[in-house]
Design a protein around this motif. Sequence first.
Motif, mmCIF file in Angstrom:
data_model
loop_
_atom_site.group_PDB
_atom_site.id
_atom_site.type_symbol
_atom_site.label_atom_id
_atom_site.label_comp_id
_atom_site.label_asym_id
_atom_site.label_seq_id
_atom_site.Cartn_x
_atom_site.Cartn_y
_atom_site.Cartn_z
ATOM 1 N N VAL A 47 67.825 11.982 48.945
ATOM 2 C CA VAL A 47 68.685 12.889 49.691
ATOM 3 C C VAL A 47 70.117 12.378 49.694
ATOM 4 C CG1 VAL A 47 69.168 13.844 51.977
ATOM 5 C CG2 VAL A 47 66.809 13.684 51.169
ATOM 6 N N ASP A 48 71.067 13.275 49.452
ATOM 7 C CA ASP A 48 72.492 12.962 49.556
ATOM 8 C C ASP A 48 73.185 14.208 50.097
ATOM 9 O OD1 ASP A 48 75.100 12.161 49.356
ATOM 10 O OD2 ASP A 48 74.988 11.510 47.267
ATOM 11 N N LEU A 49 73.367 14.259 51.442
ATOM 12 C CA LEU A 49 73.835 15.477 52.101
ATOM 13 C C LEU A 49 74.991 15.187 53.055
ATOM 14 C CD1 LEU A 49 70.423 17.117 53.121
ATOM 15 C CD2 LEU A 49 71.875 17.783 51.188
ATOM 16 N N GLU A 50 75.833 16.186 53.229
ATOM 17 C CA GLU A 50 76.825 16.204 54.300
ATOM 18 C C GLU A 50 76.332 17.194 55.341
ATOM 19 O OE1 GLU A 50 79.550 14.444 54.748
ATOM 20 O OE2 GLU A 50 79.536 13.383 52.822
ATOM 21 N N GLN A 51 76.176 16.703 56.582
ATOM 22 C CA GLN A 51 75.595 17.536 57.628
ATOM 23 C C GLN A 51 76.226 17.185 58.970
ATOM 24 O OE1 GLN A 51 71.391 17.016 57.936
ATOM 25 N NE2 GLN A 51 71.171 18.380 59.676
ATOM 26 N N PHE A 52 76.789 18.193 59.634
ATOM 27 C CA PHE A 52 77.422 18.002 60.941
ATOM 28 C C PHE A 52 78.451 16.870 60.919
ATOM 29 C CE2 PHE A 52 73.010 19.450 62.409
ATOM 30 C CZ PHE A 52 73.372 20.799 62.361
ATOM 31 N N GLY A 53 79.208 16.774 59.823
ATOM 32 C CA GLY A 53 80.238 15.756 59.714
ATOM 33 C C GLY A 53 79.735 14.380 59.366
ATOM 34 N N ALA A 113 74.099 22.562 55.699
ATOM 35 C CA ALA A 113 73.989 21.241 55.080
ATOM 36 C C ALA A 113 74.338 21.427 53.619
ATOM 37 C CB ALA A 113 72.589 20.665 55.243
ATOM 38 N N GLU A 114 75.086 20.466 53.044
ATOM 39 C CA GLU A 114 75.528 20.595 51.665
ATOM 40 C C GLU A 114 75.341 19.281 50.926
ATOM 41 O OE1 GLU A 114 79.533 21.995 51.607
ATOM 42 O OE2 GLU A 114 78.960 24.076 52.071
ATOM 43 N N GLY A 115 74.966 19.399 49.652
ATOM 44 C CA GLY A 115 74.777 18.217 48.827
ATOM 45 C C GLY A 115 73.666 18.427 47.831
ATOM 46 N N THR A 116 72.936 17.373 47.514
ATOM 47 C CA THR A 116 71.841 17.456 46.545
ATOM 48 C C THR A 116 70.607 16.738 47.074
ATOM 49 O OG1 THR A 116 72.578 15.464 45.369
ATOM 50 C CG2 THR A 116 73.388 17.593 44.557
ATOM 51 N N ILE A 117 69.455 17.243 46.682
ATOM 52 C CA ILE A 117 68.181 16.570 46.904
ATOM 53 C C ILE A 117 67.419 16.596 45.589
ATOM 54 C CG2 ILE A 117 68.035 17.072 49.368
ATOM 55 C CD1 ILE A 117 66.200 19.409 48.721
ATOM 56 N N SER A 118 66.610 15.595 45.344
ATOM 57 C CA SER A 118 65.823 15.550 44.107
ATOM 58 C C SER A 118 64.431 15.023 44.410
ATOM 59 C CB SER A 118 66.504 14.693 43.043
ATOM 60 O OG SER A 118 66.654 13.356 43.483
ATOM 61 N N PHE A 119 63.448 15.562 43.671
ATOM 62 C CA PHE A 119 62.049 15.181 43.849
ATOM 63 C C PHE A 119 61.468 14.725 42.513
ATOM 64 C CE2 PHE A 119 62.911 18.183 47.220
ATOM 65 C CZ PHE A 119 62.170 17.730 48.303
ATOM 66 N N GLY A 120 60.606 13.728 42.557
ATOM 67 C CA GLY A 120 59.904 13.269 41.356
ATOM 68 C C GLY A 120 58.643 12.522 41.744
ATOM 69 N N TRP A 121 57.630 12.597 40.874
ATOM 70 C CA TRP A 121 56.352 11.939 41.153
ATOM 71 C C TRP A 121 56.431 10.442 40.880
ATOM 72 C CZ3 TRP A 121 52.939 14.398 43.906
ATOM 73 C CH2 TRP A 121 52.833 15.788 43.816
ATOM 74 N N LEU A 122 55.797 9.658 41.737
ATOM 75 C CA LEU A 122 55.581 8.252 41.445
ATOM 76 C C LEU A 122 54.410 8.148 40.466
ATOM 77 C CD1 LEU A 122 55.938 6.594 44.979
ATOM 78 C CD2 LEU A 122 57.669 6.879 43.197
ATOM 79 N N PRO A 123 54.283 7.021 39.746
ATOM 80 C CA PRO A 123 53.186 6.880 38.778
ATOM 81 C C PRO A 123 51.829 7.183 39.409
ATOM 82 C CG PRO A 123 54.744 5.084 38.521
ATOM 83 C CD PRO A 123 55.175 5.845 39.741
ATOM 84 N N GLY A 124 51.020 7.950 38.710
ATOM 85 C CA GLY A 124 49.703 8.342 39.198
ATOM 86 C C GLY A 124 49.671 9.727 39.786
ATOM 87 N N GLY A 125 50.811 10.218 40.285
ATOM 88 C CA GLY A 125 50.875 11.566 40.793
ATOM 89 C C GLY A 125 50.369 11.758 42.209
ATOM 90 N N PHE A 126 50.119 10.652 42.947
ATOM 91 C CA PHE A 126 49.635 10.783 44.315
ATOM 92 C C PHE A 126 50.772 10.931 45.326
ATOM 93 C CE2 PHE A 126 46.026 8.821 42.235
ATOM 94 C CZ PHE A 126 44.951 9.424 42.840
ATOM 95 N N PHE A 127 51.947 10.428 44.976
ATOM 96 C CA PHE A 127 53.056 10.414 45.925
ATOM 97 C C PHE A 127 54.314 10.995 45.286
ATOM 98 C CE2 PHE A 127 50.218 6.986 47.159
ATOM 99 C CZ PHE A 127 49.995 7.305 48.501
ATOM 100 N N LEU A 128 54.988 11.839 46.073
ATOM 101 C CA LEU A 128 56.216 12.495 45.654
ATOM 102 C C LEU A 128 57.385 11.807 46.358
ATOM 103 C CD1 LEU A 128 57.237 14.978 43.989
ATOM 104 C CD2 LEU A 128 57.153 16.271 46.127
ATOM 105 N N LYS A 129 58.424 11.476 45.602
ATOM 106 C CA LYS A 129 59.604 10.828 46.183
ATOM 107 C C LYS A 129 60.757 11.814 46.238
ATOM 108 C CE LYS A 129 62.919 7.068 45.557
ATOM 109 N NZ LYS A 129 63.433 6.027 44.643
#
Length: 268
Positions: free
Chosen positions: A172-178, A153-169
């Motif tokens: 995803v932007d990937l090329e996978q199996f065509g 699988a190729e591309g980029t993924i990014s993670f960041g906290w939503l306000p308060g720090g209870f939930f992580l977002k």
Amino acid sequence: MSADDDRVSLLRTRLPPSFERTVLVVAPGSVRRFDRLRSRGVIVVVERGEIELETGNGQVCGFRRGGVLWLDDASASRLRNVGGTAAVVVAVTRRRGSGATDSFPARPASYGYNDRKGTQEMNADADNQQPTPDADVRALDRLVGTWKVSGEAEGTISFGWLPGGFFLKQDVDLEQFGMHVMGSEIIGREKPFGAEQPSTEITSRFYSNTGDTLDYVYELDGDTLTIWGGEKGSAAYFKGEFSADGNTLTGGWVWPGGGYTSTATRVE
């Protein structure tokens, strides 16, 4: 051996029961205080970013990632983020009145966290403080950032906290199996309407560009990240290992009759 290998970290270090850990996240340009730390003799490590410490007598010192501080009176000190990204600071203190031994537990002690933005300072009155996420949720902080994915699988993924720090977002932007796979995932503990306590498992839901809604369960045990497809113990799962410096995650997905491997490398 790299400089990162020698850097002191208290974020995931297992502590004896007689000690407790507090994590502060300081937004760029904002100020936080150690008001909740009433004990004297506090070990502080800058886990990420760059801060200035102003002591009770007016002295100001600068510290970057890996900096280790000893504070005789933490409650009189202020932290200012002078960098361009969020700073993470960990403080370790001895529990007051604790009769526990110094044998190490199987899992890290929990710690408090508050992610209010701006220049607000922490309030010493606990009744006025917002709820705080638990240690297992905050341990996912090592995912925060942008990662380049390579392999099957190729591309980029990014993670960041939503306000308060209870939930992580995750985005995803990937090329996978065509196929071009895009979407967003929200990760955290469920707490539905009317519930007094959050779920025991850290779960997520992924919303894809093809209309799918996919549910997962997250587990982080040391440097091993497991993501179960659907429910814990599922035959479909991802298992990956973080490198010593935390900047590479190598692993793969497995499911009945298939799977793939990939490597995610932190780029920012």
